[in-house]
Design a protein around this motif. Structure first.
Motif, PDB file in Angstrom:
ATOM      1  N   VAL A  63     -24.137  -4.104 123.318  1.00 26.44           N
ATOM      2  CA  VAL A  63     -23.678  -5.367 123.895  1.00 26.44           C
ATOM      3  C   VAL A  63     -24.525  -6.475 123.299  1.00 26.44           C
ATOM      4  N   SER A  64     -23.873  -7.500 122.799  1.00 25.90           N
ATOM      5  CA  SER A  64     -24.560  -8.631 122.186  1.00 25.90           C
ATOM      6  C   SER A  64     -24.667  -9.761 123.210  1.00 25.90           C
ATOM      7  N   HIS A  65     -25.916 -10.146 123.537  1.00 25.85           N
ATOM      8  CA  HIS A  65     -26.166 -11.218 124.498  1.00 25.85           C
ATOM      9  C   HIS A  65     -26.643 -12.466 123.775  1.00 25.85           C
ATOM     10  N   ALA A  66     -26.338 -13.623 124.340  1.00 25.92           N
ATOM     11  CA  ALA A  66     -26.803 -14.893 123.799  1.00 25.92           C
ATOM     12  C   ALA A  66     -28.159 -15.225 124.402  1.00 25.92           C
ATOM     13  N   PHE A  67     -29.106 -15.626 123.539  1.00 30.08           N
ATOM     14  CA  PHE A  67     -30.409 -16.063 124.027  1.00 30.08           C
ATOM     15  C   PHE A  67     -30.243 -17.449 124.613  1.00 30.08           C
ATOM     16  N   GLY A  68     -30.660 -17.604 125.876  1.00 27.25           N
ATOM     17  CA  GLY A  68     -30.497 -18.885 126.545  1.00 27.25           C
ATOM     18  C   GLY A  68     -31.773 -19.686 126.557  1.00 27.25           C
ATOM     19  N   SER A  83     -36.580 -12.743 122.801  1.00 25.86           N
ATOM     20  CA  SER A  83     -36.596 -13.834 121.830  1.00 25.86           C
ATOM     21  C   SER A  83     -35.237 -13.940 121.155  1.00 25.86           C
ATOM     22  N   PRO A  84     -34.992 -15.070 120.489  1.00 18.53           N
ATOM     23  CA  PRO A  84     -33.766 -15.176 119.705  1.00 18.53           C
ATOM     24  C   PRO A  84     -33.940 -14.431 118.388  1.00 18.53           C
ATOM     25  N   SER A  85     -32.866 -13.831 117.903  1.00 17.20           N
ATOM     26  CA  SER A  85     -32.935 -13.156 116.611  1.00 17.20           C
ATOM     27  C   SER A  85     -32.675 -14.185 115.515  1.00 17.20           C
ATOM     28  N   ASP A  86     -32.653 -13.722 114.280  1.00 19.63           N
ATOM     29  CA  ASP A  86     -32.329 -14.598 113.156  1.00 19.63           C
ATOM     30  C   ASP A  86     -30.820 -14.655 112.909  1.00 19.63           C
ATOM     31  N   HIS A  87     -30.039 -14.118 113.855  1.00 18.89           N
ATOM     32  CA  HIS A  87     -28.589 -14.036 113.681  1.00 18.89           C
ATOM     33  C   HIS A  87     -27.870 -14.760 114.813  1.00 18.89           C
ATOM     34  N   TRP A  88     -26.728 -15.354 114.476  1.00 19.20           N
ATOM     35  CA  TRP A  88     -25.922 -16.025 115.484  1.00 19.20           C
ATOM     36  C   TRP A  88     -25.391 -15.028 116.492  1.00 19.20           C
ATOM     37  N   TRP A  89     -25.240 -15.480 117.736  1.00 22.00           N
ATOM     38  CA  TRP A  89     -24.484 -14.734 118.732  1.00 22.00           C
ATOM     39  C   TRP A  89     -23.062 -15.242 118.591  1.00 22.00           C
ATOM     40  N   LEU A  90     -22.134 -14.354 118.331  1.00 18.01           N
ATOM     41  CA  LEU A  90     -20.753 -14.752 118.068  1.00 18.01           C
ATOM     42  C   LEU A  90     -19.882 -14.394 119.267  1.00 18.01           C
ATOM     43  N   PRO A  91     -19.464 -15.392 120.050  1.00 23.81           N
ATOM     44  CA  PRO A  91     -18.736 -15.130 121.290  1.00 23.81           C
ATOM     45  C   PRO A  91     -17.381 -14.457 121.088  1.00 23.81           C
ATOM     46  N   GLU A  92     -16.804 -14.578 119.898  1.00 23.57           N
ATOM     47  CA  GLU A  92     -15.488 -13.980 119.663  1.00 23.57           C
ATOM     48  C   GLU A  92     -15.551 -12.487 119.324  1.00 23.57           C
ATOM     49  N   GLU A  94     -16.055  -8.507 119.676  1.00 23.33           N
ATOM     50  CA  GLU A  94     -15.674  -7.556 120.723  1.00 23.33           C
ATOM     51  C   GLU A  94     -16.860  -7.137 121.591  1.00 23.33           C
ATOM     52  N   ASN A  95     -18.053  -7.023 120.982  1.00 23.90           N
ATOM     53  CA  ASN A  95     -19.222  -6.552 121.738  1.00 23.90           C
ATOM     54  C   ASN A  95     -20.001  -7.688 122.416  1.00 23.90           C
ATOM     55  N   ALA A  96     -19.498  -8.918 122.355  1.00 20.72           N
ATOM     56  CA  ALA A  96     -20.180 -10.052 122.992  1.00 20.72           C
ATOM     57  C   ALA A  96     -20.079  -9.926 124.507  1.00 20.72           C
ATOM     58  N   GLY A  98     -19.369 -10.669 128.090  1.00 18.90           N
ATOM     59  CA  GLY A  98     -18.388 -11.559 128.696  1.00 18.90           C
ATOM     60  C   GLY A  98     -19.024 -12.621 129.581  1.00 18.90           C
ATOM     61  N   ALA A  99     -20.080 -12.253 130.302  1.00 17.15           N
ATOM     62  CA  ALA A  99     -20.757 -13.220 131.168  1.00 17.15           C
ATOM     63  C   ALA A  99     -21.484 -14.277 130.330  1.00 17.15           C
ATOM     64  N   CYS A 100     -22.064 -13.871 129.196  1.00 22.12           N
ATOM     65  CA  CYS A 100     -22.685 -14.850 128.286  1.00 22.12           C
ATOM     66  C   CYS A 100     -21.614 -15.774 127.718  1.00 22.12           C
ATOM     67  N   ARG A 101     -20.458 -15.213 127.371  1.00 18.75           N
ATOM     68  CA  ARG A 101     -19.354 -16.013 126.831  1.00 18.75           C
ATOM     69  C   ARG A 101     -18.907 -17.061 127.841  1.00 18.75           C
ATOM     70  N   GLU A 102     -18.762 -16.657 129.101  1.00 14.41           N
ATOM     71  CA  GLU A 102     -18.340 -17.602 130.139  1.00 14.41           C
ATOM     72  C   GLU A 102     -19.403 -18.675 130.361  1.00 14.41           C
ATOM     73  N   ALA A 103     -20.673 -18.282 130.404  1.00 15.08           N
ATOM     74  CA  ALA A 103     -21.758 -19.260 130.569  1.00 15.08           C
ATOM     75  C   ALA A 103     -21.784 -20.233 129.393  1.00 15.08           C
ATOM     76  N   ALA A 104     -21.564 -19.733 128.178  1.00 14.73           N
ATOM     77  CA  ALA A 104     -21.545 -20.594 126.995  1.00 14.73           C
ATOM     78  C   ALA A 104     -20.409 -21.607 127.085  1.00 14.73           C
ATOM     79  N   ARG A 105     -19.255 -21.187 127.591  1.00 14.57           N
ATOM     80  CA  ARG A 105     -18.118 -22.122 127.760  1.00 14.57           C
ATOM     81  C   ARG A 105     -18.450 -23.212 128.780  1.00 14.57           C
ATOM     82  N   VAL A 106     -19.048 -22.808 129.907  1.00 10.74           N
ATOM     83  CA  VAL A 106     -19.412 -23.769 130.951  1.00 10.74           C
ATOM     84  C   VAL A 106     -20.424 -24.777 130.396  1.00 10.74           C
ATOM     85  N   ILE A 107     -21.438 -24.275 129.701  1.00 12.72           N
ATOM     86  CA  ILE A 107     -22.470 -25.150 129.126  1.00 12.72           C
ATOM     87  C   ILE A 107     -21.860 -26.075 128.080  1.00 12.72           C
TER      88      ILE A 107
END
Length: 128
Positions: A63-68, A83-92, A94-96, A98-107
């Protein structure tokens, strides 16, 4: 950025380094200080270019999570030393998370529309 209270990242600044302040509402980060004592706010970036992938020993694999913010994902998972990695978190992806994706949309929706263009970038340097 949006006018709400900001908090300082827990990093001790030196005379030549910057402090980073972030808004817990829209997550805009402002850098203050440095050699020229510059105050700057970054340009708006869309969700797929705004978040790094979170890295921590306690995160489930697959599961890929976004560093907040410090030690926390956008969905609220907190792990010491995260910590944040050197790679983008890509919300689109499949393994992103879903709760991080929703939080990213709200933000993303909270980022003021008036502050989304190139002309919204702010940088002020102290005059000596």
């Amino acid at each position: 950025m949006c006018g709400l209270t900001m908090w300082r990242w827990p990093v001790l600044p030196t005379a030549w380094e910057e402090e980073t302040w972030s808004c817990s509402w829209c997550y805009a980060a402002t850098q203050v200080g440095g050699e020229w004592f510059e105050i700057s706010c970054p340009l708006y970036l869309p969700m797929e270019m705004r978040w790094e992938r979170a890295v921590a020993d306690g995160l489930a694999s697959g599961v890929s999570h976004a560093f907040g913010i410090v030690d926390k994902t956008l969905c609220g998972i907190q792990e010491v030393g995260m910590s944040p990695s050197d790679h983008w978190w890509l919300p689109e992806r499949e393994n992103a998370c879903g709760a991080c994706r929703e939080a990213a949309r709200v933000i993303d929706d909270r980022w003021p529309q008036a502050m989304r263009g190139e002309e919204a970038w702010v940088s002020v340097t102290r005059r000596l």
